[in-house]
Design a protein around this motif. Structure first.
Motif, PDB file in Angstrom:
ATOM      1  N   ALA A   1      -0.671  15.382 -17.243  1.00 17.12           N
ATOM      2  CA  ALA A   1      -0.785  13.954 -16.950  1.00 17.12           C
ATOM      3  C   ALA A   1      -2.252  13.531 -16.999  1.00 17.12           C
ATOM      4  CB  ALA A   1      -0.205  13.653 -15.567  1.00 17.12           C
ATOM      5  N   PRO A   2      -2.537  12.283 -17.407  1.00 23.28           N
ATOM      6  CA  PRO A   2      -3.910  11.785 -17.441  1.00 23.28           C
ATOM      7  C   PRO A   2      -4.397  11.479 -16.018  1.00 23.28           C
ATOM      8  CG  PRO A   2      -2.406  10.044 -18.082  1.00 23.28           C
ATOM      9  CD  PRO A   2      -1.568  11.292 -17.920  1.00 23.28           C
ATOM     10  N   VAL A   3      -4.807  12.507 -15.313  1.00 25.30           N
ATOM     11  CA  VAL A   3      -5.082  12.414 -13.881  1.00 25.30           C
ATOM     12  C   VAL A   3      -6.194  11.417 -13.573  1.00 25.30           C
ATOM     13  CG1 VAL A   3      -5.880  13.685 -11.862  1.00 25.30           C
ATOM     14  CG2 VAL A   3      -4.259  14.748 -13.442  1.00 25.30           C
ATOM     15  N   THR A   4      -7.300  11.509 -14.285  1.00 24.37           N
ATOM     16  CA  THR A   4      -8.423  10.622 -13.981  1.00 24.37           C
ATOM     17  C   THR A   4      -8.076   9.170 -14.279  1.00 24.37           C
ATOM     18  OG1 THR A   4      -9.905  12.425 -14.620  1.00 24.37           O
ATOM     19  CG2 THR A   4     -10.881  10.259 -14.347  1.00 24.37           C
ATOM     20  N   GLY A   5      -7.390   8.933 -15.374  1.00 23.39           N
ATOM     21  CA  GLY A   5      -6.958   7.574 -15.676  1.00 23.39           C
ATOM     22  C   GLY A   5      -6.006   7.038 -14.632  1.00 23.39           C
ATOM     23  N   SER A   6      -5.107   7.890 -14.159  1.00 20.02           N
ATOM     24  CA  SER A   6      -4.157   7.495 -13.125  1.00 20.02           C
ATOM     25  C   SER A   6      -4.864   7.131 -11.825  1.00 20.02           C
ATOM     26  CB  SER A   6      -3.154   8.625 -12.879  1.00 20.02           C
ATOM     27  OG  SER A   6      -2.250   8.297 -11.852  1.00 20.02           O
ATOM     28  N   LEU A   7      -5.799   7.983 -11.411  1.00 16.05           N
ATOM     29  CA  LEU A   7      -6.532   7.714 -10.171  1.00 16.05           C
ATOM     30  C   LEU A   7      -7.390   6.460 -10.304  1.00 16.05           C
ATOM     31  CD1 LEU A   7      -7.611  11.348  -9.234  1.00 16.05           C
ATOM     32  CD2 LEU A   7      -5.803   9.978  -8.170  1.00 16.05           C
ATOM     33  N   THR A   8      -7.973   6.260 -11.471  1.00 15.23           N
ATOM     34  CA  THR A   8      -8.798   5.067 -11.694  1.00 15.23           C
ATOM     35  C   THR A   8      -7.968   3.798 -11.559  1.00 15.23           C
ATOM     36  OG1 THR A   8     -10.282   6.295 -13.171  1.00 15.23           O
ATOM     37  CG2 THR A   8     -10.298   3.892 -13.350  1.00 15.23           C
TER      38      THR A   8
ATOM     39  N   LEU B   1       0.817  -1.206   0.000  1.00 10.26           N
ATOM     40  CA  LEU B   1       0.000   0.000   0.000  1.00 10.26           C
ATOM     41  C   LEU B   1       0.856   1.264   0.000  1.00 10.26           C
ATOM     42  CD1 LEU B   1      -2.913  -0.955   2.427  1.00 10.26           C
ATOM     43  CD2 LEU B   1      -2.881  -0.975  -0.073  1.00 10.26           C
ATOM     44  N   ILE B   2       2.002   1.219   0.673  1.00 13.39           N
ATOM     45  CA  ILE B   2       2.922   2.357   0.625  1.00 13.39           C
ATOM     46  C   ILE B   2       3.418   2.553  -0.807  1.00 13.39           C
ATOM     47  CG2 ILE B   2       5.196   3.187   1.349  1.00 13.39           C
ATOM     48  CD1 ILE B   2       4.690   1.854   4.064  1.00 13.39           C
ATOM     49  N   GLY B   3       3.779   1.448  -1.457  1.00 10.38           N
ATOM     50  CA  GLY B   3       4.195   1.532  -2.855  1.00 10.38           C
ATOM     51  C   GLY B   3       3.095   2.075  -3.743  1.00 10.38           C
ATOM     52  N   LEU B   4       1.864   1.670  -3.473  1.00 11.34           N
ATOM     53  CA  LEU B   4       0.724   2.143  -4.262  1.00 11.34           C
ATOM     54  C   LEU B   4       0.551   3.654  -4.120  1.00 11.34           C
ATOM     55  CD1 LEU B   4      -2.635   0.250  -4.568  1.00 11.34           C
ATOM     56  CD2 LEU B   4      -2.617   2.740  -4.433  1.00 11.34           C
ATOM     57  N   LEU B   5       0.746   4.172  -2.924  1.00 10.52           N
ATOM     58  CA  LEU B   5       0.637   5.615  -2.698  1.00 10.52           C
ATOM     59  C   LEU B   5       1.736   6.378  -3.446  1.00 10.52           C
ATOM     60  CD1 LEU B   5      -0.214   5.712   1.119  1.00 10.52           C
ATOM     61  CD2 LEU B   5      -1.735   6.291  -0.780  1.00 10.52           C
ATOM     62  N   VAL B   6       2.955   5.844  -3.430  1.00  6.64           N
ATOM     63  CA  VAL B   6       4.069   6.498  -4.125  1.00  6.64           C
ATOM     64  C   VAL B   6       3.816   6.524  -5.628  1.00  6.64           C
ATOM     65  CG1 VAL B   6       6.525   6.345  -4.686  1.00  6.64           C
ATOM     66  CG2 VAL B   6       5.751   5.936  -2.335  1.00  6.64           C
ATOM     67  N   VAL B   7       3.429   5.375  -6.177  1.00  6.54           N
ATOM     68  CA  VAL B   7       3.174   5.279  -7.614  1.00  6.54           C
ATOM     69  C   VAL B   7       1.990   6.163  -8.004  1.00  6.54           C
ATOM     70  CG1 VAL B   7       2.400   3.728  -9.451  1.00  6.54           C
ATOM     71  CG2 VAL B   7       4.177   2.995  -7.856  1.00  6.54           C
ATOM     72  N   GLY B   8       0.930   6.157  -7.193  1.00  9.18           N
ATOM     73  CA  GLY B   8      -0.233   6.980  -7.488  1.00  9.18           C
ATOM     74  C   GLY B   8       0.096   8.459  -7.492  1.00  9.18           C
ATOM     75  N   ALA B   9       0.946   8.883  -6.565  1.00 11.92           N
ATOM     76  CA  ALA B   9       1.337  10.291  -6.500  1.00 11.92           C
ATOM     77  C   ALA B   9       2.171  10.686  -7.718  1.00 11.92           C
ATOM     78  CB  ALA B   9       2.116  10.566  -5.220  1.00 11.92           C
ATOM     79  N   LEU B  10       3.129   9.842  -8.101  1.00 13.74           N
ATOM     80  CA  LEU B  10       3.964  10.140  -9.262  1.00 13.74           C
ATOM     81  C   LEU B  10       3.144  10.110 -10.548  1.00 13.74           C
ATOM     82  CD1 LEU B  10       7.202   8.130  -8.402  1.00 13.74           C
ATOM     83  CD2 LEU B  10       6.967  10.612  -8.507  1.00 13.74           C
ATOM     84  N   GLY B  11       2.104   9.278 -10.580  1.00 11.61           N
ATOM     85  CA  GLY B  11       1.311   9.121 -11.790  1.00 11.61           C
ATOM     86  C   GLY B  11       0.535  10.347 -12.198  1.00 11.61           C
ATOM     87  N   ILE B  12       0.278  11.259 -11.262  1.00  9.13           N
ATOM     88  CA  ILE B  12      -0.480  12.466 -11.598  1.00  9.13           C
ATOM     89  C   ILE B  12       0.433  13.677 -11.793  1.00  9.13           C
ATOM     90  CG2 ILE B  12      -2.556  11.655 -10.418  1.00  9.13           C
ATOM     91  CD1 ILE B  12      -1.874  13.449  -8.081  1.00  9.13           C
TER      92      ILE B  12
END
Length: 495
Positions: A338-345, A140-151
Motif C-alpha cells: 500500500a502507498p503508506v506515505t501517500g495514505s498518511l499524508t 474523527l473516528i471515521g478518519l481513524l478507520v479510513v486511515g488505518a484501512l488505507g495502509i
C-alpha cells in the motif's frame, strides 16, 4: 531512488481483477449516498420532475468518454491515471497541471464527506441510542478507520468495499421495490421518465448536481498497476461501472417520484432531505427496515471515504515516484504494498481541514460537505475533458496499432465537446450546489479552486522543464521509465 526507500517502493501487481475495480469505482459513487443526498437535493433545488433521466443522459456522455479512455488504457498503466493520460497526449506540463487539479478535486470530495459522515452518524446515535456528541467526534473516528484501512493491503480494502457496496445496493433495491409497490395515488406515474419533463426548467441545476454522482470514474485506471491484466481490466470495469451506476441511479430517482407523486417530489425533498427516503421505508416497510437502511447509509459514506482516500494516496505515490512531488511520497509498505506515505499524508491533510472547519464553527453538511463537493465536481469534469482531448493527441502520434478511428478520434473528440458543455453548465449553475443563503462570492470562488490548482500545476511543470529536465522527461511514464536518458531530457526541454 534513495537506498532507504528502495526496498519499500512499488505497488503490488496482480492483486486486483475486474470485479475489484468495479467495486472501487461504484463505491466511490456511493449509490445510497446518491439516493439519500444527491437525488433528494436535485429535486429540492431544481423542481425538475424528469431529473431521473439526467443520469441516463450523463451516463451516455461518460460512455462516449470511456471509449477513448479505455483505448488509451491499453498503452498507459500508471497510478496517476488522468495525470499520465494528459501528459501522454497534451504534454508533460499539462500533465502536471492535471495532477494538481486531480489532487484538489479528490481531496475535496474525500474531506467533504467527513462532514456528511459526522452529521449522519451523530443523528443516528442521538436518535437511536441517546448518545450526544459533536459531529466532529464521529468524523474523527471515521478518519481513524479510513486511515488505518488505507495502509493495509489493497485487496483487503477491496473486500471491505465489496461487502459495504453489496449491502448498500441491496438497500437501494429495497427502497425501489417499496416505492414502486406503493405509488402515490395508487398508480405508477411515468412522468419521471418523460424526456419532455427533463428538458424544462431547472435542467442546468439537474446536470450540475447529477455529474457529481459519477465522481470516482477514474478509479479503474488509478489501480491499473495493481491489476492482473491492465490492457483489458480497466476498460471492462469502466464500462460496467458507467452502465450500472447510470441505470441504477435513474431507476431510484424515478422510484422516489412514484412514491411521493411527481408533483410532490420537490416539496417532500426540500422539507425532509435524506429523511424522505427513510420516511417512505418506515411507512411501508416498517421502522426496522428504515433503521437498517439508515445504518447502511452511514456505511455508504464510509465506503466512499475509503475509496477516495485510496485514490488520493495513489496519486501522491505516482507523483512522488516521478519526483514531481517530494520523493518520500513513493514509499509503500513492505508487506502490504500500500502507498503508506501517500495514505498518511492524505489523512493529515483531511484532519487539518476538518479541524479548520470546526474552529471556524461551520456546518458539516451545508458548508464542509456542500462546498467541497462542488469543488470536486468542477475539477473532475475538467479532468475528463482534458483527458478526452489527450486521447486524440496521444493517438495522432501513434497511427498504427489495434485502435480504430472511432476509438482514437471520433469518440474522444465528441466526448471533449460534450464534457466541455457539461463543465460550462456546471460552472454557470454552480450556485445550485450551494445552500440557500450562502455568500454569493462562493459561486465563483469555489470553482476557482480547481483553476488555481491547474495554473499552479502548469507553472510547476514549466519550472521542472527548465530546472530539472530529467524529472520532466519522465513525467507520466510510471515505474517502467523513471530514468530518462540525456537525449530524452534535451528533447523534453525543447518541447
Amino acid at each position: 531512488m534513495s537506498a532507504s526507500s528502495a526496498s519499500d517502493t512499488g505497488l503490488r501487481w496482480g492483486r486486483l481483477g475486474t470485479v475489484h475495480l468495479v467495486f472501487f469505482t461504484v463505491a466511490a459513487s456511493a449509490p445510497l449516498t446518491v439516493l439519500g443526498g444527491g437525488v433528494t437535493t436535485m429535486y429540492a433545488v431544481s423542481g425538475n420532475v424528469g431529473a431521473a433521466l439526467s443520469y441516463v443522459l450523463l451516463a451516455g456522455i461518460l460512455a462516449v468518454f470511456a471509449v477513448g479512455y479505455a483505448a488509451m488504457s491499453r498503452f498507459v498503466s500508471n497510478a496517476g491515471a488522468f495525470y499520465a493520460y494528459i501528459a501522454g497526449g497534451l504534454g508533460r506540463a499539462a500533465g502536471v497541471s492535471g495532477s494538481f487539479v486531480a489532487l484538489a478535486a479528490y481531496n475535496a470530495i474525500q474531506i467533504g464527506l467527513y462532514g456528511l459522515f459526522g452529521a449522519v452518524v451523530g443523528d443516528f446515535m442521538a436518535t437511536k441510542f441517546g448518545v450526544e456528541q459533536a459531529w466532529w467526534v464521529w468524523a474523527l473516528i471515521g478518519l481513524l478507520v479510513v486511515g488505518a484501512l488505507g495502509i493495509l493491503q489493497v485487496d483487503l480494502n477491496a473486500t471491505v468495499l465489496a461487502v459495504l457496496l453489496l449491502l448498500e445496493c441491496l438497500a437501494v433495491v429495497v427502497f425501489d421495490v417499496v416505492s414502486l409497490g406503493n405509488p402515490a395515488g395508487g398508480s405508477v406515474s411515468l412522468a419521471g421518465l418523460d424526456p419532455g419533463n427533463l428538458f424544462a426548467a431547472g435542467l442546468g441545476a439537474v446536470l450540475a448536481l447529477g455529474i457529481a454522482s459519477f465522481t470516482g470514474l477514474e478509479s479503474g485506471a488509478i489501480y491499473s498497476e495493481e491489476v492482473r491484466d491492465p490492457r483489458r481490466t480497466v476498460a471492462r470495469a469502466t464500462y460496467i461501472a458507467v452502465a450500472f451506476t447510470g441505470g441504477f441511479y435513474a431507476l431510484s430517482a424515478w422510484a422516489l417520484t412514484v412514491a411521493t407523486g411527481p408533483e410532490n417530489a420537490q416539496a417532500a425533498s426540500a422539507g425532509a432531505g435524506p429523511e424522505v427516503v427513510f420516511g417512505i421505508l418506515a411507512e411501508h416497510a416498517g421502522t426496522t427496515v428504515s433503521d437498517v437502511v439508515y445504518l447502511l447509509f452511514v456505511t455508504s459514506v464510509l465506503a466512499a471515504l475509503l475509496s477516495f482516500h485510496n485514490g488520493v494516496a495513489r496519486y501522491l505515490f505516482a507523483l512522488g515516484r516521478e519526483r514531481v512531488l517530494p520523493a518520500y511520497l513513493d514509499r509503500t509498505g513492505v508487506r502490504t504494498g500500500a502507498p503508506v506515505t501517500g495514505s498518511l499524508t492524505q489523512s493529515v491533510l483531511a484532519l487539518g481541514v476538518v479541524v479548520a472547519f470546526v474552529l471556524a464553527d461551520r456546518d458539516p453538511v451545508v458548508d464542509l460537505f456542500t462546498w467541497l463537493s462542488g469543488v470536486s465536481a468542477v475539477g473532475v469534469v475538467l479532468l475528463m475533458t482534458l483527458t478526452s482531448a489527450a486521447v486524440v493527441g496521444f493517438f495522432r502520434r501513434r497511427p498504427e496499432g489495434e485502435v480504430n478511428t472511432w476509438q482514437r478520434l471520433v469518440a474522444p473528440a465528441l466526448a471533449t465537446v460534450l464534457l466541455f458543455a457539461v463543465l460550462l453548465v456546471l460552472v454557470v449553475n454552480f450556485d445550485a450546489l450551494l445552500a440557500p443563503g450562502s455568500p454569493r462570492y462562493l459561486a465563483w470562488l469555489l470553482p476557482g479552486v480547481t483553476v488555481v490548482a491547474g495554473l499552479a500545476g502548469l507553472a510547476w511543470g514549466l519550472v521542472l522543464r527548465s530546472t530539472r529536465p530529467t524529472v520532466y522527461a519522465a513525467v507520466g511514464r510510471g515505474a517502467a521509465e523513471r530514468t530518462a536518458t540525456e537525449e530524452e531530457a534535451e528533447v523534453a526541454v525543447n518541447r
